[in-house]
Scaffold this motif. Sequence first.
Motif, PDB file in Angstrom:
ATOM      1  N   GLY A 165       0.826  -1.191   0.000  1.00 55.06           N
ATOM      2  CA  GLY A 165       0.000   0.000   0.000  1.00 55.06           C
ATOM      3  C   GLY A 165       0.868   1.251   0.000  1.00 55.06           C
ATOM      4  N   HIS A 166       0.231   2.396  -0.143  1.00 57.18           N
ATOM      5  CA  HIS A 166       0.933   3.683  -0.131  1.00 57.18           C
ATOM      6  C   HIS A 166       0.368   4.527   1.000  1.00 57.18           C
ATOM      7  N   ARG A 167       1.227   5.100   1.811  1.00 56.37           N
ATOM      8  CA  ARG A 167       0.784   5.835   3.005  1.00 56.37           C
ATOM      9  C   ARG A 167      -0.037   7.082   2.674  1.00 56.37           C
ATOM     10  N   ARG A 168       0.230   7.729   1.552  1.00 53.66           N
ATOM     11  CA  ARG A 168      -0.493   8.964   1.223  1.00 53.66           C
ATOM     12  C   ARG A 168      -1.825   8.706   0.527  1.00 53.66           C
ATOM     13  N   LEU A 169      -1.965   7.557  -0.130  1.00 54.74           N
ATOM     14  CA  LEU A 169      -3.206   7.234  -0.836  1.00 54.74           C
ATOM     15  C   LEU A 169      -3.687   5.866  -0.358  1.00 54.74           C
ATOM     16  N   ALA A 170      -4.620   5.876   0.574  1.00 52.99           N
ATOM     17  CA  ALA A 170      -5.037   4.642   1.248  1.00 52.99           C
ATOM     18  C   ALA A 170      -5.641   3.599   0.303  1.00 52.99           C
ATOM     19  N   ASP A 171      -6.303   4.031  -0.760  1.00 58.54           N
ATOM     20  CA  ASP A 171      -6.955   3.066  -1.644  1.00 58.54           C
ATOM     21  C   ASP A 171      -6.029   2.513  -2.727  1.00 58.54           C
ATOM     22  N   LEU A 172      -4.798   2.976  -2.765  1.00 56.01           N
ATOM     23  CA  LEU A 172      -3.839   2.524  -3.770  1.00 56.01           C
ATOM     24  C   LEU A 172      -3.070   1.323  -3.218  1.00 56.01           C
ATOM     25  N   GLU A 173      -3.170   0.184  -3.905  1.00 54.76           N
ATOM     26  CA  GLU A 173      -2.429  -0.995  -3.455  1.00 54.76           C
ATOM     27  C   GLU A 173      -2.121  -1.901  -4.639  1.00 54.76           C
ATOM     28  N   ARG A 174      -1.149  -2.777  -4.408  1.00 51.41           N
ATOM     29  CA  ARG A 174      -0.773  -3.796  -5.387  1.00 51.41           C
ATOM     30  C   ARG A 174      -0.626  -5.117  -4.642  1.00 51.41           C
ATOM     31  N   HIS A 175      -1.074  -6.186  -5.263  1.00 54.77           N
ATOM     32  CA  HIS A 175      -0.923  -7.527  -4.712  1.00 54.77           C
ATOM     33  C   HIS A 175       0.199  -8.218  -5.477  1.00 54.77           C
ATOM     34  N   LEU A 176       1.178  -8.731  -4.754  1.00 56.63           N
ATOM     35  CA  LEU A 176       2.259  -9.509  -5.345  1.00 56.63           C
ATOM     36  C   LEU A 176       1.900 -10.965  -5.113  1.00 56.63           C
ATOM     37  N   ILE A 177       1.577 -11.655  -6.175  1.00 52.26           N
ATOM     38  CA  ILE A 177       1.041 -13.009  -6.062  1.00 52.26           C
ATOM     39  C   ILE A 177       2.021 -13.999  -6.675  1.00 52.26           C
TER      40      ILE A 177
END
Length: 180
Positions: free
Chosen positions: A148-160
């Motif tokens: 996730g990114h601390r400044r934009l809570a809804d921004l994330e990436r899943h490493l699968i």
Amino acid sequence: MIKPIRSLRNAERGSTLLELMVVTLIIAIMSSISIPLIQESLATRQLESISRSFIEQAHFARQQALFLGESVQIVPRIGNDWNSGWVIQSSISKKAWFMQGSIEPIYFKQGGKQFSDPNASQKGILFNSAGAAKTAHGGFVANRLILGHRRLADLERHLILGSGGRWRICDPRTDSKACR
């Protein structure tokens, strides 16, 4: 020869205060619209960069395991906290090839199994001498990490990491079906 008054006035024309204020207002409006978009773009790039870096280093750990014919692991640098960074090291000699420190403002979100060994409660990915991602007890580690990114809570990436050893980066906002 004397110049007419009309041509002198045209030569001295410039911007009025009102025109300057309008231009300043237009610039302010355009920047207030574009700055959040630029910040989101930069945050997305940071997140993508760390995601790709982690996967590249996991590939390196797997290659070292294949090359050396011994287990190599990628584990959190301090305890079970991926946010402290990670280390790639030999499981036998504990020789370390690479250490990644803090990745601020990116962080590992809770969720997913975070490559926890269910038998040992230790986080990490162990690549055996055949290059397969296994737990210390021989089970397969199909799993994910969520960044996730601390400044934009809804921004994330899943490493699968899939069962075939293939990594993928998933954006849950656009690939909700693929992130499952």
